[in-house]
Scaffold this active site. Structure first.
Site: not given
Length: 324
Positions: A57, A308
């Protein structure tokens, strides 16, 4: 800036890579002989759990914040997030000297709340049963004149996330398949655009929790589907739906979508902790779960797997693993 002929294309992802050069970590790619034997494939794990703030992110957050106007920078930005985007925005704001306000659900992992505050952001908690995060965010933005940077449905966010696949391909070369987790679709959209631009024959498959299968249902039906506060340990995939930008991109660039069970997520998380010796969170192993649990089988293929993130509450891990 975003290209005019298409909302997001490979040039935007390459521009994001230049923006992030020397700022974001170029995360490692790990391999495992054991995984290769289990899957009968050659597997490359792109480990975004080693990224700044512990997830991919940060890439999109920094790329987006670096492009807001000077007046917007002075007033500050606001976002809504269960945790990883929150931390990415908070750190990016800290680095770029932009005040940040983050709307987070009351049940967001404490480790993510603490880290977000630690990066200097103002955290505002809300009750999901009383108000939607989008509604509260808009109310606060209007009151304070803040610029909203959403967690996934934003061209600069998507372009930044796409640098994950760009780096992987630059390092390992040809791939037959790329597996990517999917929440709101920012990561898979950016990664799919990068992959299809550089490796047109490489298949891209998104992976969701079965308990939060809105994107899979949307992909199969070609109609945007929703899910309300899904009960999944993969908190990064609890988004209500794909976005207005990400949904068309998923339909255009992604080859398939699959789902995995909560039990399978926990088993894979344990396996990766034990065998690869790395800390990963439930959302972070969605893509790996589809491969290791045999939901996706590609014998003899070169497979990229995006891990992720690794922001997990270590006090809760024992409880998860005890259920295996």
């Amino acid at each position: 800036m975003v290209s005019q002929n298409k909302l997001i294309e490979i040039a935007d992802i390459q521009a994001a890579a230049k923006c992030l050069d020397g700022i974001a970590h170029r995360t490692p790619v790990l391999t495992s002989t054991t995984v290769n034997q289990i899957t009968n494939s050659e597997v490359f794990f792109k480990c975004e759990n080693f990224q700044r703030t512990g997830s991919f992110k940060f890439r999109g957050a920094y790329n987006a914040l670096s492009q807001v106007s000077e007046p917007q920078k002075q007033k500050g930005v606001l976002t809504f997030s269960s945790g990883n985007h929150a931390q990415g925005i908070a750190l990016a704001g800290n680095l770029l000297n932009i005040p940040t306000t983050i709307v987070m659900p009351e049940n967001a992992p404490i480790v993510k709340q603490t880290a977000t505050r630690g990066y200097g952001a103002e955290v505002i908690l809300y009750n999901q049963k009383q108000i939607s995060r989008e509604e509260l965010a808009q109310k606060l933005a209007d009151e304070k004149g803040l610029t909203i940077i959403p967690p996934f449905d934003h061209p600069h966010i998507i372009a930044g996330q796409g640098t994950t696949a760009l780096e992987l391909i630059q390092e390992v070369g040809e791939l037959d398949l790329l597996l990517v987790c999917c929440g709101g679709g920012g990561l898979i959209s950016g990664c799919a655009i990068a992959t299809k631009s550089l490796l047109p024959n490489c298949r891209v498959i998104g992976v969701e929790p079965a308990a939060a299968d809105d994107a899979t249902r949307s992909f199969k039906s070609k109609t945007l589907q929703f899910v309300n506060n899904p009960d999944t340990i993969a908190d990064g995939a609890r988004t209500a739906s794909l976005g207005k930008i990400t949904f068309p991109l998923v339909l255009e660039y992604v080859d398939d979508m699959v789902t995995v069970s909560e039990e399978a997520i926990i088993r894979t998380m344990f396996f990766i902790w034990e065998r690869l010796k790395i800390v990963v969170e439930p959302t972070g192993v969605l893509a790996a779960t589809a491969l290791l649990e045999g939901v996706v089988k590609v014998p003899g293929a070169r497979v990229g797997v995006i891990i992720s993130g690794g922001n997990v509450d270590l006090m809760e891990v024992g409880k998860l693993f005890s259920s295996i």
